[in-house]
Design an enzyme around this catalytic site. Structure first.
Site, PDB file in Angstrom:
ATOM      1  N   ASP A 135       0.823  -1.202   0.000  1.00 12.87           N
ATOM      2  CA  ASP A 135       0.000   0.000   0.000  1.00 12.87           C
ATOM      3  C   ASP A 135       0.869   1.270   0.000  1.00 12.87           C
ATOM      4  O   ASP A 135       2.094   1.224   0.153  1.00 12.87           O
ATOM      5  CB  ASP A 135      -1.017  -0.010   1.149  1.00 12.87           C
ATOM      6  N   TYR A 136       0.219   2.381  -0.181  1.00 12.92           N
ATOM      7  CA  TYR A 136       0.875   3.684  -0.373  1.00 12.92           C
ATOM      8  C   TYR A 136       1.900   3.984   0.724  1.00 12.92           C
ATOM      9  O   TYR A 136       2.990   4.496   0.452  1.00 12.92           O
ATOM     10  CB  TYR A 136      -0.209   4.763  -0.414  1.00 12.92           C
TER      11      TYR A 136
END
Length: 246
Positions: free
Chosen positions: A103-104
């Site tokens: 994820d980011y």
């Protein structure tokens, strides 16, 4: 003759699952006729196969390990214009796809390839390839709380598989701990949700191992090509765990 989605994946069009979507949505043609049935077969040596009107072609298979920085999207493109992982693949002309996701806000080891079969093998739920993370969390979890993660903990999408968990460091002043956790699944934001479930949210998360691959001293934002031996080890690991699960 081989299944059409397998031919597309081997040609580097996308992962096998994405290739299946391309077929069912009517974007694939064989010898000028649209094919939308997943069971359809073709011969890539004889048949003319096109995706969105463009003929497929065989590519050299590439396998890359990137040390993904925090604040980068694990995607081939981003409509919001944020940095994506391919921005760091300088000198690579082939279009590579991430194997799974980070994820980011998560950094660390990310695999990318244009070999759809390889990507499908490593991400398929039945193969259980281990992935190890360093998680810095708020507070210092008691041993009994970590045991919940080791046994498997209930999340909104069901019980997790047992994880391997071990203390790495404790910082009493900052009131936080760094813990190594190895999981055998690939659910969305799984490690973060597991620690949230024991009330110790993650501050920083870094993947340091994927199967037998270690991040080691690869600098943040840099990549390297996998060796044929490493590709074989990952493939063998996935196939072996699949047989064990059966």
């Amino acid at each position: 003759m081989e299944r059409l989605q397998k031919i597309l994946a081997q040609a580097g069009v996308a992962s096998r699952r994405k290739c299946e979507e391309l077929i069912t949505s009517g974007q694939v043609e064989v010898n000028g006729e649209t094919v939308s049935t997943l069971g359809a077969k073709a011969d890539p040596a004889v048949d003319v196969i096109t995706v969105k009107g463009r003929p497929i072609k065989s590519e050299n298979k590439l396998y890359v390990m990137l040390n993904k920085p925090k604040g980068v999207i694990t995607s081939a493109s981003d409509p919001q214009g944020r940095k994506i992982v391919s921005d760091f693949l300088h000198g690579i002309k082939e279009r590579l796809y991430p194997v799974g996701r980070l994820d980011y806000d998560t950094e660390g080891l990310l695999l990318l390839t244009n070999d759809g079969e390889f990507a499908n093998l490593l991400t398929h739920p039945s193969h259980h390839v281990p992935k190890t993370y360093l998680a810095t969390v708020k507070g210092v979890p008691h041993g009994s709380e970590l045991e919940k993660l080791q046994r498997g903990i209930k999340l909104k999408d069901g019980m997790t598989a047992p994880a391997e968990v071990e203390y790495q460091d404790v910082d009493p002043e900052k009131k936080q701990a760094t813990i190594t956790i190895t999981i055998y699944e690939g659910r969305n934001r799984q490690v973060r949700r597991m620690f949230e479930a024991i009330s110790h949210p993650v501050i920083r998360l870094k993947r340091v191992r994927f199967g037998e691959l270690h991040l080691e001293n690869l600098q943040r934002g840099k990549f390297r090509h996998l060796t044929p031996k490493e590709v074989k080890e990952l493939t063998d690991k996935a196939l072996k765990t699949h047989k064990i699960q059966k």
